[in-house]
Design a protein around this motif. Structure first.
Motif, PDB file in Angstrom:
ATOM      1  N   GLN A   1       0.830  -1.207   0.000  1.00  7.77           N
ATOM      2  CA  GLN A   1       0.000   0.000   0.000  1.00  7.77           C
ATOM      3  C   GLN A   1       0.865   1.259   0.000  1.00  7.77           C
ATOM      4  OE1 GLN A   1      -2.870  -0.121   3.180  1.00  7.77           O
ATOM      5  NE2 GLN A   1      -3.528  -2.203   2.709  1.00  7.77           N
ATOM      6  N   VAL A   2       1.918   1.273   0.829  1.00  6.67           N
ATOM      7  CA  VAL A   2       2.781   2.447   0.907  1.00  6.67           C
ATOM      8  C   VAL A   2       3.560   2.632  -0.391  1.00  6.67           C
ATOM      9  CG1 VAL A   2       4.757   3.451   2.107  1.00  6.67           C
ATOM     10  CG2 VAL A   2       2.968   2.302   3.405  1.00  6.67           C
ATOM     11  N   ALA A   3       4.092   1.535  -0.936  1.00  9.52           N
ATOM     12  CA  ALA A   3       4.932   1.640  -2.127  1.00  9.52           C
ATOM     13  C   ALA A   3       4.135   2.056  -3.355  1.00  9.52           C
ATOM     14  CB  ALA A   3       5.636   0.314  -2.381  1.00  9.52           C
ATOM     15  N   LEU A   4       2.903   1.568  -3.500  1.00  8.82           N
ATOM     16  CA  LEU A   4       2.114   1.815  -4.703  1.00  8.82           C
ATOM     17  C   LEU A   4       1.153   2.976  -4.563  1.00  8.82           C
ATOM     18  CD1 LEU A   4       1.316  -1.888  -5.638  1.00  8.82           C
ATOM     19  CD2 LEU A   4       2.985  -0.385  -6.715  1.00  8.82           C
ATOM     20  N   ALA A   5       1.190   3.667  -3.433  1.00  9.82           N
ATOM     21  CA  ALA A   5       0.272   4.800  -3.238  1.00  9.82           C
ATOM     22  C   ALA A   5       0.407   5.865  -4.325  1.00  9.82           C
ATOM     23  CB  ALA A   5       0.479   5.400  -1.852  1.00  9.82           C
ATOM     24  N   PRO A   6       1.606   6.240  -4.800  1.00  8.86           N
ATOM     25  CA  PRO A   6       1.693   7.290  -5.832  1.00  8.86           C
ATOM     26  C   PRO A   6       1.092   6.885  -7.178  1.00  8.86           C
ATOM     27  CG  PRO A   6       3.794   7.018  -4.694  1.00  8.86           C
ATOM     28  CD  PRO A   6       2.934   5.856  -4.318  1.00  8.86           C
ATOM     29  N   VAL A   7       0.912   5.580  -7.436  1.00 11.06           N
ATOM     30  CA  VAL A   7       0.396   5.118  -8.737  1.00 11.06           C
ATOM     31  C   VAL A   7      -0.930   4.400  -8.534  1.00 11.06           C
ATOM     32  CG1 VAL A   7       2.655   4.998  -9.847  1.00 11.06           C
ATOM     33  CG2 VAL A   7       1.841   3.051  -8.515  1.00 11.06           C
ATOM     34  N   ALA A   8      -1.752   4.907  -7.636  1.00  7.99           N
ATOM     35  CA  ALA A   8      -3.021   4.243  -7.340  1.00  7.99           C
ATOM     36  C   ALA A   8      -3.910   4.147  -8.577  1.00  7.99           C
ATOM     37  CB  ALA A   8      -3.744   4.980  -6.211  1.00  7.99           C
ATOM     38  N   TRP A   9      -3.962   5.213  -9.377  1.00  8.95           N
ATOM     39  CA  TRP A   9      -4.832   5.184 -10.556  1.00  8.95           C
ATOM     40  C   TRP A   9      -4.271   4.237 -11.616  1.00  8.95           C
ATOM     41  CZ3 TRP A   9      -4.732   7.058 -15.754  1.00  8.95           C
ATOM     42  CH2 TRP A   9      -5.988   7.065 -16.376  1.00  8.95           C
ATOM     43  N   VAL A  10      -2.956   4.225 -11.788  1.00 13.70           N
ATOM     44  CA  VAL A  10      -2.344   3.267 -12.716  1.00 13.70           C
ATOM     45  C   VAL A  10      -2.630   1.840 -12.256  1.00 13.70           C
ATOM     46  CG1 VAL A  10      -0.151   2.449 -13.657  1.00 13.70           C
ATOM     47  CG2 VAL A  10      -0.558   4.896 -13.411  1.00 13.70           C
ATOM     48  N   TRP A  11      -2.531   1.602 -10.939  1.00 10.28           N
ATOM     49  CA  TRP A  11      -2.790   0.271 -10.405  1.00 10.28           C
ATOM     50  C   TRP A  11      -4.242  -0.156 -10.649  1.00 10.28           C
ATOM     51  CZ3 TRP A  11       0.014  -3.646  -8.714  1.00 10.28           C
ATOM     52  CH2 TRP A  11      -0.617  -4.655  -7.973  1.00 10.28           C
TER      53      TRP A  11
ATOM     54  N   GLY B   1       4.968  12.636 -17.189  1.00  5.97           N
ATOM     55  CA  GLY B   1       4.011  13.713 -17.299  1.00  5.97           C
ATOM     56  C   GLY B   1       2.730  13.493 -16.534  1.00  5.97           C
ATOM     57  N   GLY B   2       2.676  12.478 -15.698  1.00  4.38           N
ATOM     58  CA  GLY B   2       1.482  12.221 -14.895  1.00  4.38           C
ATOM     59  C   GLY B   2       0.865  10.884 -15.248  1.00  4.38           C
ATOM     60  N   GLU B   3      -0.034  10.427 -14.373  1.00  3.38           N
ATOM     61  CA  GLU B   3      -0.667   9.125 -14.584  1.00  3.38           C
ATOM     62  C   GLU B   3      -1.495   9.087 -15.848  1.00  3.38           C
ATOM     63  OE1 GLU B   3      -1.478   6.997 -10.405  1.00  3.38           O
ATOM     64  OE2 GLU B   3      -2.588   8.879 -10.657  1.00  3.38           O
ATOM     65  N   ALA B   4      -2.098  10.200 -16.242  1.00  2.00           N
ATOM     66  CA  ALA B   4      -2.978  10.201 -17.414  1.00  2.00           C
ATOM     67  C   ALA B   4      -2.222   9.905 -18.698  1.00  2.00           C
ATOM     68  CB  ALA B   4      -3.691  11.552 -17.527  1.00  2.00           C
ATOM     69  N   LEU B   5      -0.909  10.159 -18.742  1.00  2.00           N
ATOM     70  CA  LEU B   5      -0.116   9.921 -19.945  1.00  2.00           C
ATOM     71  C   LEU B   5       0.524   8.536 -19.979  1.00  2.00           C
ATOM     72  CD1 LEU B   5       1.647  13.393 -20.341  1.00  2.00           C
ATOM     73  CD2 LEU B   5      -0.450  12.561 -21.416  1.00  2.00           C
ATOM     74  N   VAL B   6       0.255   7.710 -18.978  1.00  2.00           N
ATOM     75  CA  VAL B   6       0.774   6.334 -18.976  1.00  2.00           C
ATOM     76  C   VAL B   6      -0.209   5.483 -19.758  1.00  2.00           C
ATOM     77  CG1 VAL B   6       1.411   4.365 -17.563  1.00  2.00           C
ATOM     78  CG2 VAL B   6       1.951   6.674 -16.783  1.00  2.00           C
ATOM     79  N   ARG B   7       0.123   5.148 -20.989  1.00  2.00           N
ATOM     80  CA  ARG B   7      -0.811   4.412 -21.852  1.00  2.00           C
ATOM     81  C   ARG B   7      -0.798   2.917 -21.585  1.00  2.00           C
ATOM     82  NH1 ARG B   7       0.029   7.345 -27.783  1.00  2.00           N
ATOM     83  NH2 ARG B   7      -0.525   9.482 -27.084  1.00  2.00           N
TER      84      ARG B   7
ATOM     85  N   MET C   1       0.891  -1.744 -17.350  1.00  2.00           N
ATOM     86  CA  MET C   1       1.703  -2.911 -17.016  1.00  2.00           C
ATOM     87  C   MET C   1       3.139  -2.737 -17.510  1.00  2.00           C
ATOM     88  SD  MET C   1       1.510  -5.756 -15.418  1.00  2.00           S
ATOM     89  CE  MET C   1       2.306  -7.358 -15.268  1.00  2.00           C
ATOM     90  N   GLY C   2       3.267  -2.340 -18.772  1.00  2.00           N
ATOM     91  CA  GLY C   2       4.606  -2.165 -19.319  1.00  2.00           C
ATOM     92  C   GLY C   2       5.361  -1.044 -18.641  1.00  2.00           C
ATOM     93  N   TRP C   3       4.636   0.033 -18.277  1.00  2.00           N
ATOM     94  CA  TRP C   3       5.309   1.148 -17.610  1.00  2.00           C
ATOM     95  C   TRP C   3       5.810   0.743 -16.231  1.00  2.00           C
ATOM     96  CZ3 TRP C   3       4.440   3.896 -13.128  1.00  2.00           C
ATOM     97  CH2 TRP C   3       5.162   5.073 -12.986  1.00  2.00           C
ATOM     98  N   LEU C   4       4.992  -0.014 -15.466  1.00  2.00           N
ATOM     99  CA  LEU C   4       5.416  -0.445 -14.134  1.00  2.00           C
ATOM    100  C   LEU C   4       6.633  -1.354 -14.190  1.00  2.00           C
ATOM    101  CD1 LEU C   4       2.065  -1.144 -12.228  1.00  2.00           C
ATOM    102  CD2 LEU C   4       3.818   0.507 -11.593  1.00  2.00           C
ATOM    103  N   LEU C   5       6.582  -2.350 -15.090  1.00  2.00           N
ATOM    104  CA  LEU C   5       7.662  -3.340 -15.136  1.00  2.00           C
ATOM    105  C   LEU C   5       8.905  -2.802 -15.824  1.00  2.00           C
ATOM    106  CD1 LEU C   5       5.682  -6.611 -15.995  1.00  2.00           C
ATOM    107  CD2 LEU C   5       6.303  -5.697 -13.765  1.00  2.00           C
ATOM    108  N   GLY C   6       8.730  -1.903 -16.805  1.00  2.00           N
ATOM    109  CA  GLY C   6       9.868  -1.445 -17.583  1.00  2.00           C
ATOM    110  C   GLY C   6      10.439  -0.115 -17.159  1.00  2.00           C
ATOM    111  N   ARG C   7       9.665   0.707 -16.426  1.00  2.00           N
ATOM    112  CA  ARG C   7      10.137   2.029 -16.052  1.00  2.00           C
ATOM    113  C   ARG C   7       9.951   2.332 -14.570  1.00  2.00           C
ATOM    114  NH1 ARG C   7      11.271   5.709 -20.043  1.00  2.00           N
ATOM    115  NH2 ARG C   7      10.858   5.052 -22.178  1.00  2.00           N
ATOM    116  N   GLY C   8       8.742   2.111 -14.072  1.00  2.00           N
ATOM    117  CA  GLY C   8       8.442   2.571 -12.720  1.00  2.00           C
ATOM    118  C   GLY C   8       9.185   1.848 -11.623  1.00  2.00           C
ATOM    119  N   LEU C   9       9.247   0.520 -11.686  1.00  2.00           N
ATOM    120  CA  LEU C   9       9.770  -0.269 -10.572  1.00  2.00           C
ATOM    121  C   LEU C   9      11.264  -0.529 -10.653  1.00  2.00           C
ATOM    122  CD1 LEU C   9       6.907  -2.900 -10.228  1.00  2.00           C
ATOM    123  CD2 LEU C   9       7.348  -0.954  -8.739  1.00  2.00           C
TER     124      LEU C   9
END
Length: 362
Positions: free
Chosen positions: A10-20, A67-73, A76-84
């Motif tokens: 919960q703490v780690a993924l809080a900034p990407v709640a909408w992406v999640w 540029g924000g969660e709205a621009l993450v198309r 899944m790929g963004w989390l595994l390849g960039r975010g984490l």
């Protein structure tokens, strides 16, 4: 993030709640495994409790780049390849995009690399200008870039050579550690299989329990005898010391036998008696020590020290502090008695050594 049971998630993924929330059930399971791997990697760099916050900070920075969660198309790929994933900008394993994970400050190794690269460019540029003073600026820039590429290739070859050398050194150290561990295991096995040094019983690590109890009992008996002799004998008279030592040893051993019979019974098993003897000897030694201290409490040195401390305490605290002064005086007297006892034990051992040397010389 209410559907996550683990507070660390919960703490780690809080900034990407909408992406999640845009991930499906199977994708969330795969992403959670990637989150666990990232947290495990961070736990080796920062404290375990701080790892979720550090990962949340990384995800926040990655979202800022996107540029924000709205621009993450592709969530899944963004989390595994960039975010984490961690993106070290230098060989330091604690570096992430030029930031030290353990301190949160700029990575000094990255700064050193930038400085080295700027210095190399300046040196190459100076050499090119010295070699090609009449060529046009475009040709000189092209030559600078070519030489920089050559220097980069050479530096990479040197780095590979250093890594290979380090890998060999690590392998050699690991082999040395394995050899040392094997030798220690062999030594430990030999120690466990060694017979008793006293009775010869096989496979008892050099000393069987019965002999170990006996040695401990003998050591305590010697200490008890020395405590009695040190405060009663004239340490300048070797004959008197030897006579009193023999008498005290006879009396102490008789006391030990009687106490063991009382504790175990007259027909007790020898193993039980051997086990009980060190405990009884410990009690006898402690009683002798306390009796020796009480005897020395009445000595002139202990009395003088106690009186001095009593008077000093009264002068410092004034009248009405008699009880505190008495306690301080008692403690000072006991310390002095303990010191005198240690001194007399040292004198006793020295007297015995002198007697032994005299006999050997004769």
């Amino acid at each position: 993030m209410a559907d996550l049971d683990d507070l660390r998630h919960q703490v780690a993924l809080a900034p990407v709640a909408w992406v999640w929330s845009r991930l499906k059930g199977g994708q969330q399971a795969v992403a959670l495994r990637a989150v666990d791997r990232a947290l495990d990697a961070l736990s080796g760099i920062v404290e375990v409790q701080a790892a979720p916050r550090v990962l949340a900070s990384r995800l926040t920075d990655r979202l800022g780049e996107a540029g924000g969660e709205a621009l993450v198309r592709d969530p899944m790929g963004w989390l595994l390849g960039r975010g984490l994933i961690q993106r070290p900008a230098c060989p330091d394993l604690r570096c992430d995009d030029g930031i030290r994970l353990d301190t949160g400050s700029d990575c000094p190794t990255c700064g050193n690399i930038v400085h080295i690269r700027r210095k190399l460019r300046a040196q190459v540029t100076a050499r090119v200008e010295a070699d090609m003073p009449s060529r046009d600026p475009a040709a000189r820039r092209s030559e600078v870039e070519r030489r920089l590429r050559e220097e980069t290739v050479l530096e990479e070859a040197r780095a590979q050579s250093r890594r290979a050398r380090v890998a060999r050194e690590v392998e050699q150290r690991q082999e040395a550690v394995a050899r040392r561990r094997s030798a220690e295991e062999d030594a430990e096995l030999a120690r466990r299989q060694a017979p008793c040094a006293d009775c010869g019983m096989p496979e008892c690590a050099g000393l069987c329990p019965a002999c170990s109890f006996r040695r401990r009992t003998e050591s305590l008996m010697r200490e008890a005898v020395d405590l009695a002799v040190a405060v009663r004998a004239d340490l300048s008279d070797a004959a008197a010391v030897a006579e009193l030592t023999q008498q005290c040893e006879t009396d102490t051993r008789a006391m030990l036998v009687l106490a063991c019979e009382r504790a175990c019974g007259p027909d007790a098993d020898p193993d039980l008696v051997a086990f009980t003897a060190p405990q009884v000897a410990q009690r006898i030694r402690d009683e002798r020590h306390e009796a020796a201290v009480r005897r020395l409490l009445s000595s002139a040195e202990a009395v003088a020290e106690a009186d001095s401390v009593y008077e000093a305490c009264l002068r410092r605290r004034g009248r009405g502090a008699e009880e505190a002064a008495e306690q301080a005086a008692d403690a000072a007297g006991r310390r002095t008695a303990e010191l005198l006892l240690r001194q007399r034990l040292g004198e006793l051992h020295a007297a015995r050594q002198r007697a032994t040397m005299a006999v050997a010389a004769a």
